[in-house]
Design a protein around this motif. Sequence first.
Motif, PDB file in Angstrom:
ATOM      1  N   GLY A 128       2.873  -4.997  -6.858  1.00 25.32           N
ATOM      2  CA  GLY A 128       2.972  -4.189  -5.647  1.00 25.32           C
ATOM      3  C   GLY A 128       1.737  -4.309  -4.770  1.00 25.32           C
ATOM      4  O   GLY A 128       1.850  -4.624  -3.577  1.00 25.32           O
ATOM      5  N   PHE A 172       6.709  -0.742  -5.104  1.00 23.95           N
ATOM      6  CA  PHE A 172       6.655  -0.061  -3.804  1.00 23.95           C
ATOM      7  C   PHE A 172       5.755   1.175  -3.862  1.00 23.95           C
ATOM      8  O   PHE A 172       5.006   1.458  -2.932  1.00 23.95           O
ATOM      9  N   ALA A 195       7.932  -1.355   2.575  1.00 26.79           N
ATOM     10  CA  ALA A 195       8.178  -0.847   1.218  1.00 26.79           C
ATOM     11  C   ALA A 195       9.276   0.204   1.230  1.00 26.79           C
ATOM     12  O   ALA A 195      10.137   0.236   0.334  1.00 26.79           O
ATOM     13  N   SER A 245       6.822   6.488   1.111  1.00 30.19           N
ATOM     14  CA  SER A 245       6.241   5.334   1.795  1.00 30.19           C
ATOM     15  C   SER A 245       6.223   5.537   3.305  1.00 30.19           C
ATOM     16  O   SER A 245       5.255   5.167   3.990  1.00 30.19           O
TER      17      SER A 245
END
Length: 398
Positions: free
Chosen positions: A155, A30, A175, A94
């Motif tokens: 990722g 992530f 994510a 994120s």
Amino acid sequence: MRDYVAQLRARGGLKEPALVAIAVLGLTSFAFFRVALLPEFGEELGMSTFQLGAVTTIFAAGRLVADLPGGHLADRFRASAILTISALAVATGSVLLGVSNGLLLLYSASLLLGVASSTTNATGMTYFSNVTGAEFRGTSMAIFSASLLGGQALGPSAAGLVASVTGWRNAFFIAAACAALLAVVLLVSGGRSRVVESRSNHEKSADEGQGVTLRAMLILQSVSFGVFLTLGSIPQTLVPVVGSDVLGLGTATIGLALGLGGVSRFVGTLIGGRLSDRLSRKAALVPALVVQGLGVGLLALPPSVATWLAAIVLMSVASYGVSVAATIVGDLAEPGRVGRHLGRFRFVGDLGLIVGPITVSAIYEALGREAAFLFVAAILITVGLLCLRFLPETTRVG
């Protein structure tokens, strides 16, 4: 591998090691969504190659400030608690990337993700260095490295696929949701780490380290510096740039290619870990550095999709070198101080992660593609030769 699993069962079972490995893999994946999406938000925000390199540099700065305290925390607290906090930080970073509309917010999010990455890595590395005896430490660290490096490649692969369907901003929101879910799983499933209990009392044991000498640590730190410089400047920065600007590849294709690198890293780290246990640490480490240098050197050849893919595979297969070097740190470190020594090891590596992208990107812009890639290849091969000549051997079978 069967003997390794048997030792894990004897020391408390497989649930906790599996949970830590999954957490390292997931959080790293992530946190590295941004790699495949660099061209996307770079185009929307009008960023130059140098500014894109700064995204990785600031991410590394976040890791740098957290490396030393992260090592101390990993020696003192259970892995699940630290990883839960790391997961929440990844979720927050994120979200910030998904809503960013300028460099300030973008760089702030990268800094936070760097801190979360450092605490994740320090916790996982310390945990797997301690979870078995010295005879299986190479295999154990290879599993950590496979989770870490696999996440760094898987990722971007997932990010490219998701962004091609939903857009790059929504990819970051997805994510964030996954990282938050992982935090809940860690909070519910985590128990007190048996590694902290068994190592914090400083009792003597058969595999207790004798102490890390200054010369050995400097050599091992040169490995960390060289490999992290390579990872930051090549697969995380210039490989996507070359794929997009030179070869004309799309975001999804670049992500899939980096995903192939992830598979290669899984294979390479497991093979390297077994070699370091079965043969010797140096016999696994030195060839890895040389092969990784040759992989980088392929990118200096006339550009083609074939050489680009071959470079990704070679760099990925041979990237286990840093795991073997960390294994040697674990061999030498005193009980209860493994995390501290690994924190210093990672600190110097993250200096390379800071210096690498901004320096190699500047060389790329000023002197061209060939000069940038040959510069990095020369660093790796030089470090490999230094290890061959000066690094002490800590484990030799037969």
